[in-house]
Design an enzyme around this catalytic site. Structure first.
Site, mmCIF file in Angstrom:
data_model
loop_
_atom_site.group_PDB
_atom_site.id
_atom_site.type_symbol
_atom_site.label_atom_id
_atom_site.label_comp_id
_atom_site.label_asym_id
_atom_site.label_seq_id
_atom_site.Cartn_x
_atom_site.Cartn_y
_atom_site.Cartn_z
ATOM 1 N N HIS A 63 0.837 -1.206 0.000
ATOM 2 C CA HIS A 63 0.000 0.000 0.000
ATOM 3 C C HIS A 63 0.875 1.261 0.000
ATOM 4 C CE1 HIS A 63 -2.789 -2.899 2.220
ATOM 5 N NE2 HIS A 63 -3.519 -2.545 1.183
ATOM 6 N N LYS A 103 -0.018 -7.012 -7.905
ATOM 7 C CA LYS A 103 -0.349 -8.252 -7.188
ATOM 8 C C LYS A 103 -1.764 -8.700 -7.540
ATOM 9 C CE LYS A 103 -1.916 -8.804 -3.210
ATOM 10 N NZ LYS A 103 -3.005 -9.641 -2.679
HETATM 11 P P1 AMP Z 1 -6.227 -3.980 -0.722
HETATM 12 O O1 AMP Z 1 -6.177 -3.101 0.475
HETATM 13 O O2 AMP Z 1 -5.737 -5.365 -0.471
HETATM 14 O O3 AMP Z 1 -7.557 -3.917 -1.433
HETATM 15 O O4 AMP Z 1 -5.178 -3.381 -1.750
HETATM 16 C C1 AMP Z 1 -5.215 -2.034 -2.138
HETATM 17 C C2 AMP Z 1 -4.278 -1.832 -3.300
HETATM 18 O O5 AMP Z 1 -2.960 -2.221 -2.917
HETATM 19 C C3 AMP Z 1 -4.645 -2.694 -4.517
HETATM 20 O O6 AMP Z 1 -4.459 -1.945 -5.705
HETATM 21 C C4 AMP Z 1 -3.665 -3.825 -4.430
HETATM 22 O O7 AMP Z 1 -3.361 -4.403 -5.673
HETATM 23 C C5 AMP Z 1 -2.448 -3.117 -3.862
HETATM 24 N N1 AMP Z 1 -1.557 -4.086 -3.236
HETATM 25 C C6 AMP Z 1 -1.881 -5.039 -2.325
HETATM 26 N N2 AMP Z 1 -0.800 -5.794 -2.018
HETATM 27 C C7 AMP Z 1 0.224 -5.294 -2.765
HETATM 28 C C8 AMP Z 1 1.598 -5.641 -2.902
HETATM 29 N N3 AMP Z 1 2.139 -6.649 -2.217
HETATM 30 N N4 AMP Z 1 2.357 -4.922 -3.758
HETATM 31 C C9 AMP Z 1 1.817 -3.902 -4.469
HETATM 32 N N5 AMP Z 1 0.524 -3.523 -4.380
HETATM 33 C C10 AMP Z 1 -0.260 -4.209 -3.537
#
Ligand code: AMP
Length: 309
Positions: A63, A175
């Protein structure tokens, strides 16, 4: 950024922001759509471009990397924190999804975010949600097949966030490659003016993709989960060494991941990175994708294979 309201002093008086959050974390938090709109409009009127990082919170380095990209590229950066109920299916982890708003606000402040938009479910969906955004073919396979309705919920909430914040650029992680492809297609099909930026996957030292859901893993499950990236790395090497058959690569993924008893593979495929449709033979660009259950967690990962040909 200077010259743009940051929510300190008088301009927060009429907003439903939380004063304690502002004082202790030095980041502005808008819980209501009208407040977020007002703050973003003021920033835009002062000449700033606006970046948005949509998240479900419980921040990790993945994030934070998106926040850094937004901050580097935009004058006014907004991170949204919203555990979106419409993208969870029955029996999924909506109720137990990890949350830590206080820590998230500290991290957002440390990354120089100008605004945290953290609405409640009632604020986002209070009037019911009769209208949903139905994504196209890109959402049909992979996670779209195993989580029916998931990408409909994702596309709907992202469309709402785009309409609330009106970002010039929005930041997503590789991811969640299919999610990024769904959002890109939606922005294109529905003529959003927002530029979709997809940033590299941030990993733990052993290669496991960072995920809020990694917190569900026991020590042993956590150790075994590293096989996902190891197996993906190996098929990428095989492809770069000349293996063109997607089924050979998929078999290799199945074999290697199958060696870890705690890792129950849900799918392994090789797809076109733009359309997410399976390919039989590798062309110049292909994406190897996996999803697996590891204990209570459902984990996904992928690796891009770029060949010279
Ligand atoms: P989430 O809170 O899991 O919905 O993720 C929010 C954003 O962070 C989304 O665009 C995900 O793809 C991105 N994200 C989650 N994990 C990673 C990671 N390990 N590396 C890069 N971006 C990530």
């Amino acid at each position: 950024m200077s010259g743009i309201p940051r929510g300190t002093g008088t301009e927060v008086e009429n907003l439903s922001v939380q004063a304690d959050d502002i004082r202790s974390q030095s980041v502005v938090v808008a819980r209501y759509i009208r407040d977020a709109r007002r703050l973003v409009e003021a920033a835009r009127a002062a000449g700033a471009t606006v970046g948005l990082v949509p998240t479900m919170g419980f921040f990790h380095e993945g994030h934070l990397s998106l926040m850094r990209a937004a901050r580097d590229e935009c004058g006014y950066s907004v991170v949204s924190i919203f555990v979106n109920p419409t993208q969870f299916g029955d029996g999924e982890d909506l109720g137990s999804y990890p949350r830590d708003m206080e820590h998230d606000l500290e991290l957002a402040a440390a990354e120089g975010m100008d605004l945290v938009f953290a609405p409640s479910a009632a604020e986002m969906y209070g009037g019911g949600q009769g209208t949903m955004v139905e994504p196209g073919r890109v959402a049909a396979g992979l996670c779209g097949r195993s989580r029916p309705g998931h990408f409909r919920g994702v596309a709907t909430v992202v469309a709402k966030l785009f309409n609330i914040i009106g970002p010039d650029a929005a930041y997503f992680g590789q991811k969640d490659a299919q999610q990024a492809a769904v959002v890109r297609a939606m922005a294109d099909d529905l003529d959003f003016h927002t530029r979709i930026r997809v940033m590299p996957t941030v990993r733990e030292p052993d290669g496991l993709a960072m995920s809020s859901r990694n917190s569900y893993l026991s020590t042993d499950e956590r150790r075994q989960a590293a096989v996902l990236y190891q197996a993906l790395t190996r098929v990428r090497q095989a492809a770069l060494a000349g293996e063109c058959s997607a089924s050979a690569l998929v078999q290799s993924l199945e074999r290697e991941i199958g060696e870890q008893p705690a890792v129950e593979l849900e799918y392994a495929q090789v797809v076109d990175p733009d359309t997410m449709q399976p390919v039989a033979q590798l062309g110049k660009r292909a994406l190897a994708v996996v999803a697996a259950r590891v204990g209570p967690a459902r984990l996904i990962d992928n690796i891009l294979i770029k060949r010279r040909d």
